[in-house]
Design a protein around this motif. Structure first.
Motif, PDB file in Angstrom:
ATOM      1  N   GLU A  33      10.980  45.613  23.276  1.00 31.97           N
ATOM      2  CA  GLU A  33      10.822  44.779  24.156  1.00 31.97           C
ATOM      3  C   GLU A  33      11.468  43.459  24.020  1.00 31.97           C
ATOM      4  O   GLU A  33      11.591  42.741  25.040  1.00 31.97           O
ATOM      5  N   GLY A  34      11.803  42.958  22.739  1.00 29.73           N
ATOM      6  CA  GLY A  34      12.224  41.794  22.457  1.00 29.73           C
ATOM      7  C   GLY A  34      11.915  41.092  21.144  1.00 29.73           C
ATOM      8  O   GLY A  34      11.036  41.844  20.314  1.00 29.73           O
ATOM      9  N   ALA A  35      12.187  39.750  20.692  1.00 27.84           N
ATOM     10  CA  ALA A  35      11.773  39.106  19.558  1.00 27.84           C
ATOM     11  C   ALA A  35      11.225  37.760  19.775  1.00 27.84           C
ATOM     12  O   ALA A  35      11.684  37.246  21.011  1.00 27.84           O
ATOM     13  N   MET A  36      10.295  37.371  18.903  1.00 30.37           N
ATOM     14  CA  MET A  36       9.925  35.925  18.861  1.00 30.37           C
ATOM     15  C   MET A  36       9.889  35.321  17.492  1.00 30.37           C
ATOM     16  O   MET A  36       9.403  36.126  16.553  1.00 30.37           O
ATOM     17  N   GLY A  37      10.645  34.228  17.351  1.00 32.10           N
ATOM     18  CA  GLY A  37      10.480  33.585  15.985  1.00 32.10           C
ATOM     19  C   GLY A  37      10.357  32.249  15.870  1.00 32.10           C
ATOM     20  O   GLY A  37      10.407  31.543  17.225  1.00 32.10           O
ATOM     21  N   LEU A  38       9.995  31.764  14.883  1.00 29.43           N
ATOM     22  CA  LEU A  38       9.882  30.149  14.995  1.00 29.43           C
ATOM     23  C   LEU A  38      10.948  29.626  13.630  1.00 29.43           C
ATOM     24  O   LEU A  38      11.040  30.032  12.544  1.00 29.43           O
ATOM     25  N   VAL A  39      11.677  28.688  14.150  1.00 33.73           N
ATOM     26  CA  VAL A  39      12.379  27.901  13.326  1.00 33.73           C
ATOM     27  C   VAL A  39      11.548  27.216  12.333  1.00 33.73           C
ATOM     28  O   VAL A  39      11.065  26.296  12.780  1.00 33.73           O
ATOM     29  N   VAL A  40      11.701  27.329  10.797  1.00 31.60           N
ATOM     30  CA  VAL A  40      10.979  26.587  10.116  1.00 31.60           C
ATOM     31  C   VAL A  40      11.369  25.584   9.232  1.00 31.60           C
ATOM     32  O   VAL A  40      10.512  24.942   8.768  1.00 31.60           O
ATOM     33  N   ASN A  41      12.826  25.213   9.571  1.00 34.02           N
ATOM     34  CA  ASN A  41      13.279  24.425   8.485  1.00 34.02           C
ATOM     35  C   ASN A  41      13.944  22.959   9.290  1.00 34.02           C
ATOM     36  O   ASN A  41      14.301  22.317   8.678  1.00 34.02           O
ATOM     37  N   ILE A  42      13.889  23.075  10.741  1.00 34.38           N
ATOM     38  CA  ILE A  42      14.263  22.028  11.334  1.00 34.38           C
ATOM     39  C   ILE A  42      13.200  21.556  12.082  1.00 34.38           C
ATOM     40  O   ILE A  42      12.494  21.738  13.018  1.00 34.38           O
ATOM     41  N   PRO A  43      12.950  20.003  11.945  1.00 38.98           N
ATOM     42  CA  PRO A  43      11.682  19.339  12.772  1.00 38.98           C
ATOM     43  C   PRO A  43      12.211  18.978  13.869  1.00 38.98           C
ATOM     44  O   PRO A  43      12.950  18.799  14.372  1.00 38.98           O
ATOM     45  N   VAL A  44      10.920  19.002  14.841  1.00 38.73           N
ATOM     46  CA  VAL A  44      10.936  18.725  16.195  1.00 38.73           C
ATOM     47  C   VAL A  44      10.168  17.777  16.307  1.00 38.73           C
ATOM     48  O   VAL A  44       8.981  17.575  15.743  1.00 38.73           O
ATOM     49  N   ASP A  45      10.279  16.761  17.532  1.00 33.64           N
ATOM     50  CA  ASP A  45       9.543  15.778  17.664  1.00 33.64           C
ATOM     51  C   ASP A  45       8.670  16.300  19.015  1.00 33.64           C
ATOM     52  O   ASP A  45       8.734  15.617  20.127  1.00 33.64           O
ATOM     53  N   MET A  46       7.460  16.977  18.292  1.00 29.72           N
ATOM     54  CA  MET A  46       6.735  17.688  19.415  1.00 29.72           C
ATOM     55  C   MET A  46       5.282  17.760  18.677  1.00 29.72           C
ATOM     56  O   MET A  46       5.409  18.334  17.389  1.00 29.72           O
ATOM     57  N   ALA A  47       4.222  17.478  19.335  1.00 30.85           N
ATOM     58  CA  ALA A  47       3.005  17.751  18.615  1.00 30.85           C
ATOM     59  C   ALA A  47       2.548  19.342  18.655  1.00 30.85           C
ATOM     60  O   ALA A  47       3.130  20.177  19.803  1.00 30.85           O
ATOM     61  N   LEU A  48       2.049  19.928  17.763  1.00 30.04           N
ATOM     62  CA  LEU A  48       1.520  21.376  17.737  1.00 30.04           C
ATOM     63  C   LEU A  48       1.023  21.800  18.829  1.00 30.04           C
ATOM     64  O   LEU A  48       1.245  22.871  19.272  1.00 30.04           O
ATOM     65  N   ASP A  49      -0.062  21.146  19.494  1.00 28.93           N
ATOM     66  CA  ASP A  49      -0.887  21.772  20.650  1.00 28.93           C
ATOM     67  C   ASP A  49       0.177  21.593  21.778  1.00 28.93           C
ATOM     68  O   ASP A  49      -0.038  22.645  22.554  1.00 28.93           O
ATOM     69  N   THR A  50       0.970  20.735  21.837  1.00 31.84           N
ATOM     70  CA  THR A  50       1.898  21.053  23.038  1.00 31.84           C
ATOM     71  C   THR A  50       3.122  22.006  22.948  1.00 31.84           C
ATOM     72  O   THR A  50       3.086  22.742  23.743  1.00 31.84           O
ATOM     73  N   MET A  51       3.312  22.289  21.525  1.00 32.39           N
ATOM     74  CA  MET A  51       4.261  23.424  21.434  1.00 32.39           C
ATOM     75  C   MET A  51       3.558  24.981  21.750  1.00 32.39           C
ATOM     76  O   MET A  51       4.007  25.879  22.212  1.00 32.39           O
ATOM     77  N   LEU A  52       2.338  24.867  21.062  1.00 28.34           N
ATOM     78  CA  LEU A  52       1.751  26.187  21.498  1.00 28.34           C
ATOM     79  C   LEU A  52       1.047  26.333  22.859  1.00 28.34           C
ATOM     80  O   LEU A  52       0.833  27.224  23.577  1.00 28.34           O
TER      81      LEU A  52
END
Length: 52
Positions: A33-52
């Protein structure tokens, strides 16, 4: 189907995509049906609760 779930994907140096250049991606889900992944080595300017 062979799954890549729970594996890491490392972008090749020749990949020049602005989102995945030099990326290390952890695949959380990978199925027909598809794939979902997380980029783990590039920082983002976003809080974890906002991302989830």
């Amino acid at each position: 189907m062979q799954t890549l779930q729970n594996h890491f994907l490392l972008a090749m140096p020749s990949l020049k995509d602005p989102y995945f250049e030099r990326a290390l991606v952890y695949l959380c889900e990978h199925s027909p049906e598809g794939a979902m992944g997380l980029v783990v080595n590039i920082p983002v300017d976003m809080a974890l609760d906002t991302m989830l």
